[in-house]
Design a protein around this motif. Structure first.
Motif, PDB file in Angstrom:
ATOM      1  N   MET A  58      75.658  76.328  -2.396  1.00 24.20           N
ATOM      2  CA  MET A  58      74.514  75.841  -1.614  1.00 24.20           C
ATOM      3  C   MET A  58      73.332  76.788  -1.813  1.00 24.20           C
ATOM      4  O   MET A  58      73.427  77.979  -1.592  1.00 24.20           O
ATOM      5  N   SER A  59      72.181  76.274  -2.191  1.00 19.49           N
ATOM      6  CA  SER A  59      71.005  77.108  -2.389  1.00 19.49           C
ATOM      7  C   SER A  59      70.154  77.090  -1.139  1.00 19.49           C
ATOM      8  O   SER A  59      70.146  76.143  -0.376  1.00 19.49           O
ATOM      9  N   SER A  60      69.437  78.160  -0.890  1.00 23.43           N
ATOM     10  CA  SER A  60      68.519  78.230   0.236  1.00 23.43           C
ATOM     11  C   SER A  60      67.177  78.721  -0.268  1.00 23.43           C
ATOM     12  O   SER A  60      67.040  79.108  -1.413  1.00 23.43           O
ATOM     13  N   LYS A  61      66.193  78.699   0.629  1.00 21.69           N
ATOM     14  CA  LYS A  61      64.863  79.096   0.221  1.00 21.69           C
ATOM     15  C   LYS A  61      64.430  80.338   0.969  1.00 21.69           C
ATOM     16  O   LYS A  61      64.781  80.544   2.118  1.00 21.69           O
ATOM     17  N   LYS A  62      63.669  81.170   0.287  1.00 16.11           N
ATOM     18  CA  LYS A  62      63.121  82.351   0.936  1.00 16.11           C
ATOM     19  C   LYS A  62      61.637  82.436   0.613  1.00 16.11           C
ATOM     20  O   LYS A  62      61.147  81.847  -0.355  1.00 16.11           O
ATOM     21  N   GLU A  63      60.910  83.189   1.433  1.00 14.75           N
ATOM     22  CA  GLU A  63      59.480  83.312   1.238  1.00 14.75           C
ATOM     23  C   GLU A  63      59.169  84.327   0.137  1.00 14.75           C
ATOM     24  O   GLU A  63      59.834  85.350   0.021  1.00 14.75           O
ATOM     25  N   LYS A  64      58.157  84.013  -0.674  1.00 15.36           N
ATOM     26  CA  LYS A  64      57.656  84.984  -1.634  1.00 15.36           C
ATOM     27  C   LYS A  64      56.876  86.035  -0.847  1.00 15.36           C
ATOM     28  O   LYS A  64      56.104  85.692   0.057  1.00 15.36           O
ATOM     29  N   PRO A  65      57.037  87.320  -1.159  1.00  8.68           N
ATOM     30  CA  PRO A  65      56.388  88.369  -0.371  1.00  8.68           C
ATOM     31  C   PRO A  65      54.882  88.202  -0.223  1.00  8.68           C
ATOM     32  O   PRO A  65      54.341  88.365   0.870  1.00  8.68           O
ATOM     33  N   VAL A  66      54.167  87.868  -1.307  1.00  7.02           N
ATOM     34  CA  VAL A  66      52.713  87.757  -1.225  1.00  7.02           C
ATOM     35  C   VAL A  66      52.303  86.583  -0.342  1.00  7.02           C
ATOM     36  O   VAL A  66      51.344  86.668   0.430  1.00  7.02           O
ATOM     37  N   HIS A  67      53.049  85.485  -0.408  1.00  8.46           N
ATOM     38  CA  HIS A  67      52.733  84.331   0.429  1.00  8.46           C
ATOM     39  C   HIS A  67      53.098  84.599   1.879  1.00  8.46           C
ATOM     40  O   HIS A  67      52.416  84.145   2.805  1.00  8.46           O
ATOM     41  N   SER A  68      54.182  85.335   2.087  1.00  5.71           N
ATOM     42  CA  SER A  68      54.574  85.708   3.440  1.00  5.71           C
ATOM     43  C   SER A  68      53.500  86.603   4.057  1.00  5.71           C
ATOM     44  O   SER A  68      53.176  86.486   5.243  1.00  5.71           O
ATOM     45  N   LEU A  69      52.918  87.478   3.242  1.00  3.73           N
ATOM     46  CA  LEU A  69      51.856  88.364   3.711  1.00  3.73           C
ATOM     47  C   LEU A  69      50.607  87.571   4.087  1.00  3.73           C
ATOM     48  O   LEU A  69      50.004  87.784   5.141  1.00  3.73           O
ATOM     49  N   ILE A  70      50.215  86.624   3.225  1.00  6.25           N
ATOM     50  CA  ILE A  70      49.031  85.796   3.485  1.00  6.25           C
ATOM     51  C   ILE A  70      49.216  84.976   4.755  1.00  6.25           C
ATOM     52  O   ILE A  70      48.352  84.939   5.635  1.00  6.25           O
ATOM     53  N   ALA A  71      50.349  84.312   4.860  1.00  6.26           N
ATOM     54  CA  ALA A  71      50.620  83.463   6.016  1.00  6.26           C
ATOM     55  C   ALA A  71      50.727  84.291   7.293  1.00  6.26           C
ATOM     56  O   ALA A  71      50.212  83.904   8.352  1.00  6.26           O
ATOM     57  N   GLY A  72      51.383  85.448   7.194  1.00 10.86           N
ATOM     58  CA  GLY A  72      51.565  86.285   8.370  1.00 10.86           C
ATOM     59  C   GLY A  72      50.267  86.873   8.897  1.00 10.86           C
ATOM     60  O   GLY A  72      50.002  86.845  10.101  1.00 10.86           O
ATOM     61  N   THR A  73      49.411  87.401   8.000  1.00 15.04           N
ATOM     62  CA  THR A  73      48.150  87.987   8.444  1.00 15.04           C
ATOM     63  C   THR A  73      47.222  86.932   9.041  1.00 15.04           C
ATOM     64  O   THR A  73      46.548  87.179  10.041  1.00 15.04           O
ATOM     65  N   THR A  74      47.180  85.754   8.440  1.00 16.95           N
ATOM     66  CA  THR A  74      46.344  84.668   8.964  1.00 16.95           C
ATOM     67  C   THR A  74      46.821  84.231  10.337  1.00 16.95           C
ATOM     68  O   THR A  74      46.024  84.077  11.277  1.00 16.95           O
ATOM     69  N   ALA A  75      48.120  84.039  10.478  1.00 18.10           N
ATOM     70  CA  ALA A  75      48.693  83.628  11.760  1.00 18.10           C
ATOM     71  C   ALA A  75      48.432  84.690  12.826  1.00 18.10           C
ATOM     72  O   ALA A  75      48.098  84.361  13.979  1.00 18.10           O
ATOM     73  N   GLY A  76      48.561  85.966  12.464  1.00 19.24           N
ATOM     74  CA  GLY A  76      48.343  87.039  13.421  1.00 19.24           C
ATOM     75  C   GLY A  76      46.908  87.122  13.907  1.00 19.24           C
ATOM     76  O   GLY A  76      46.655  87.330  15.099  1.00 19.24           O
TER      77      GLY A  76
END
Length: 290
Positions: A1-19
């Motif tokens: 079974m495969s799962s998905k994880k966030e790419k670090p740079v996209h996680s950073l972009i999404a996290g800073t914007t949300a914050g």
């Protein structure tokens, strides 16, 4: 079974914007919470709001806001990137993370964000709010306030309360991420296997995570605020002395001062941050197959 994880740079972009979005939207509740936690005469949230609006206007409720917006955006980016990193290390062969391992990942993320982003921004914000209630405030803005603190107390001046901040952020992230991840996996597993949750459900799960976090970590938040006030150096030797004085001089319930405005903020912020984060990750295609 495969799962998905966030790419670090996209996680950073999404996290800073949300914050950043979350900090600006919910800042008045943070202002009221911080004001209510200073020593001296107790003031209800409504009293603080009325007196601030009367004396300073609406902008008075945003004293120190820029420090929190900047700090919160960095904090959220660091939090999501570090949490994803710790989570990937602790995940099982199928990419799932158990509640105890999610707790450890959240604790690591909280400690990381406390050192890099939270302590400096919280210290500056708290001192600016404390200064704003004086008849003649000494800080003219974020830049002037920051430079004044550093000139008067040295670089360590913006790291006041590091220990309670680390404890609070570690507990915050551990409780929040564990609650959110556990509820999200439960809802997805029972109602929407293999599909993304709609924003309304994501907001609700994030809000519940914020609710649980408030009551567990509020005493650490009160100690943190006292240690970062303008009079902290004259009143408290360290965080433990601060906690002891609050307990013996003001009573145990003083540790939950500011619960209502903090509850309002964290319930909203839990919903806002996780909803915005998931939406941006979805838009920019930030998840990759493991």
């Amino acid at each position: 079974m495969s799962s998905k994880k966030e790419k670090p740079v996209h996680s950073l972009i999404a996290g800073t914007t949300a914050g950043a979005i979350e900090a600006f939207v919910t800042y008045p509740t943070e202002f009221v919470k911080t004001r209510s936690q200073f020593g001296g005469q107790r003031e209800s949230p409504l009293t603080i709001i009325r007196s601030t609006l009367r004396e300073k206007g609406v902008t008075g409720l945003y004293s120190g806001c820029l420090a929190l917006v900047i700090g919160n955006s960095v904090k959220a980016g660091v939090r999501f990137v570090s949490y994803d990193h710790f989570k990937s290390i602790l995940a099982d062969a199928e990419g799932n993370v158990s509640a105890p391992r999610s707790l450890l990942a959240g604790l690591g993320a909280g400690m990381t964000e406390a050192i890099i982003a939270v302590t400096p921004s919280e210290t500056i914000k708290t001192k600016m709010i404390d200064d704003a209630k004086r008849p003649n405030p000494q800080y003219r803005g974020l830049a002037h306030g920051t430079m004044s603190i550093i000139q008067q107390e040295g670089i360590l001046g913006i790291y006041r309360g590091l220990f309670p901040v680390m404890m609070r952020q570690g507990a915050n992230s551990a409780v929040r991420f564990t609650t959110y991840t556990t509820l999200k996996q439960f809802v997805q597993g029972t109602t929407r296997p293999g599909r993304q949750l709609p924003p309304g459900i994501t907001f609700g799960i994030g809000a519940v995570a914020g609710l649980v976090t408030v009551y567990v970590t509020q005493p650490l938040d009160v100690i943190k605020t006292r240690m970062q006030s303008l009079s902290a150096r004259q009143q408290y030797r360290n965080s433990f002395h601060c906690g002891y004085r609050i307990l013996t001089e003001e009573g145990i319930f003083r540790f939950w001062t500011g619960t209502t405005p903090r509850l309002a903020r964290l319930v909203m912020s839990g919903g806002i941050v996780f909803t915005v984060y998931e939406k941006i990750i979805s838009i920019i295609g930030g998840r990759e197959q493991e």
